[in-house]
Structures are given as C-alpha cells and as structure tokens.
Design a protein around this motif. Structure first.
Motif, mmCIF file in Angstrom:
data_model
loop_
_atom_site.group_PDB
_atom_site.id
_atom_site.type_symbol
_atom_site.label_atom_id
_atom_site.label_comp_id
_atom_site.label_asym_id
_atom_site.label_seq_id
_atom_site.Cartn_x
_atom_site.Cartn_y
_atom_site.Cartn_z
ATOM 1 N N GLU A 86 20.335 24.145 65.994
ATOM 2 C CA GLU A 86 21.575 23.632 65.397
ATOM 3 C C GLU A 86 21.250 22.570 64.350
ATOM 4 O O GLU A 86 21.868 22.507 63.281
ATOM 5 C CB GLU A 86 22.478 23.018 66.479
ATOM 6 C CG GLU A 86 23.076 24.032 67.431
ATOM 7 C CD GLU A 86 23.933 23.360 68.504
ATOM 8 O OE1 GLU A 86 24.184 22.139 68.374
ATOM 9 O OE2 GLU A 86 24.336 24.046 69.454
ATOM 10 N N HIS B 214 21.957 22.733 60.377
ATOM 11 C CA HIS B 214 22.655 21.629 59.713
ATOM 12 C C HIS B 214 21.877 21.163 58.486
ATOM 13 O O HIS B 214 22.463 20.912 57.420
ATOM 14 C CB HIS B 214 22.846 20.470 60.706
ATOM 15 C CG HIS B 214 23.247 19.177 60.065
ATOM 16 N ND1 HIS B 214 24.510 18.978 59.518
ATOM 17 C CD2 HIS B 214 22.562 18.008 59.868
ATOM 18 C CE1 HIS B 214 24.582 17.753 59.011
ATOM 19 N NE2 HIS B 214 23.411 17.150 59.212
ATOM 20 N N MET C 284 21.539 16.976 69.770
ATOM 21 C CA MET C 284 21.734 18.223 69.029
ATOM 22 C C MET C 284 20.558 19.171 69.273
ATOM 23 O O MET C 284 19.408 18.789 69.105
ATOM 24 C CB MET C 284 21.883 17.937 67.525
ATOM 25 C CG MET C 284 22.201 19.180 66.704
ATOM 26 S SD MET C 284 22.397 18.846 64.920
ATOM 27 C CE MET C 284 23.992 18.014 64.903
ATOM 28 N N GLU C 285 20.851 20.398 69.680
ATOM 29 C CA GLU C 285 19.811 21.397 69.932
ATOM 30 C C GLU C 285 19.044 21.680 68.637
ATOM 31 O O GLU C 285 19.591 21.598 67.539
ATOM 32 C CB GLU C 285 20.475 22.660 70.476
ATOM 33 C CG GLU C 285 19.525 23.678 71.069
ATOM 34 C CD GLU C 285 19.095 24.720 70.062
ATOM 35 O OE1 GLU C 285 18.169 25.471 70.378
ATOM 36 O OE2 GLU C 285 19.694 24.777 68.967
ATOM 37 N N ALA D 7 18.872 30.491 62.251
ATOM 38 C CA ALA D 7 19.223 29.092 61.960
ATOM 39 C C ALA D 7 18.418 28.523 60.801
ATOM 40 O O ALA D 7 18.705 27.432 60.322
ATOM 41 C CB ALA D 7 18.996 28.237 63.210
#
Length: 232
Positions: free
Chosen positions: A70, A74, A66-67, A102
């Motif tokens: 991101e 999350h 997962m970047e 983000a």
C-alpha cells in the motif's frame, strides 16, 4: 571541502520492522559499498525522500501502520519511480501479483541468503541504470575503473596491488571522513585483518600514497591523531 566531481555511493532505503533483519540487511549491503538508510516503519520515509533520492528501496510487506505494498502504491501515485524489491514471508501467487500490481519490481521471500539479496539488488540496479554510473569513481586527478580494477592518475595508468586498490576505493567512498585503522582493517583486509597491526596499515597507506601522489602535490592522506586517517 568535498570535491563535487566524486561519484556518490549508491543509496538504498530499507523498510523492515524486524530490527535484527534490518540490521543484517544493512550490514551486508554496506559491505557491498552501498549507502544504506533503514526504517522500522513507513513513518518518516516520505520526509526522507523529499531530501534524498535513493536508487533502490527494499520494502517489507508486513509493516506496522501502512502495509508495504500500500505504501509503495501510494509512492507511485505521488510520482516516485524508485525501483522496489518487496520482502515477505508470503509466497502465494496472489501475494506476488498484488506486490507487482502495487509497483514492485522484484520480490524476495523470507528467509533469503545474503548472497541472494546482494545479487538481486545488483541485478535491479543494473536494469534501472543506476549501477552503470558507479563503474568509475573520479576524484581530483584519480579515476578508478571498478570493473577493470584499474587506476589512472592524470590519465596515466598506475599499477596497484589488489589490496592497494581496495584501500584506495575505501578512502574514495569516504572523502573527508576520518577512518579508524580498525575500520580499514575490516573493510580492506577483512577476515585477515585480525593479524594486521597499526604499523602494517600505516605502511600500506604510505605505499599507496607514493604511487598515486609521489611528490605529495595533492596531499590526499592526513593522519588524525588517535583515530586514523582522513582522505581529501
């Protein structure tokens, strides 16, 4: 047993997939007195966060699986509000905007200097309020003011040399842990530690003990045969 009134060292999580960079970051942050836990990917980080509440996270954008942004998005959706500094080799405006959108709080572009790293970490910890909790460390009858570099014992000021203050600070960060003389040399004397023999370390500890506990009522220092000293 550890006295529950001790202020815990600030905990920082670093997620960086390049092992040499991770180790470098861990080294410099540890030298500043932070507790650092490193991960090479986002795997197991959430499990860690279920048990620990770090004051700050450093997250590389380019991670396997997962970047980084991101993953932070999350975490934000899951209710975590831990301050985040993104690490990245990408410095385009769009990349910066994406990171902040983000849930990032700051951004560091690689390569960066250790000094820049520690200054940005300290600045964000101040903004979040985490650092204010660390201006004083209390344990039993001892209170250390880390800003004024002052010590009080039972409310009375006790004068320490800079070396003695750093020595006590090191022990107070490692309550109930056996510290080797080599570790103390590195932490307290630094580059000058190569010329400090074991006897000089023992003398410094005895001098400190006589200042903070002259009647040995608290019995802070315990020699550990073949290792060094335990402070409790």
């Amino acid at each position: 047993m550890k006295n529950e009134t001790v202020d815990q060292a600030i905990e920082i999580v670093v997620i960086e997939d390049e092992e040499d960079i991770l180790e470098l970051i861990e080294y410099h942050l540890s030298k500043e007195g932070y507790d650092v836990t490193g991960f090479l990917s986002t795997e197991n980080v959430e499990q860690f966060l279920e048990e620990e509440i770090p004051s700050l996270m450093l997250v590389d954008r380019n991670l396997p699986g997962m970047e980084g942004s991101e993953f932070v998005a999350h975490l934000r959706e899951s209710g975590y509000d831990i301050p985040v500094i993104f690490l990245t080799a990408q410095d385009k405006d769009s990349d910066l905007e994406e990171g902040f959108a983000a849930g990032g709080d700051d951004y560091m572009c690689k390569p960066f200097s250790p000094k820049e790293l520690t200054l940005r970490v300290k600045a964000l910890l101040k903004r979040s309020g985490a650092l204010q909790k660390q201006e004083r460390i209390k344990y039993k009858h001892l209170t250390m003011d880390l800003v004024k570099k002052a010590l009080t014992v039972d409310g009375h000021t006790v004068s320490l040399t800079n070396l003695e203050f750093n020595l006590l600070h090191t022990f107070m960060q490692h309550i109930d842990k056996s510290l080797t003389r080599d570790f103390l040399r590195d932490e307290v004397w630094g580059v000058e530690g190569d010329g400090v023999n074991d006897n000089a370390v023992n003398v410094a500890i005895n001098r400190l003990k006589n200042k903070i506990d002259p009647k040995n009522e608290q019995n802070y220092f315990h020699p550990v045969w073949g290792v060094g000293y335990n402070f409790h």
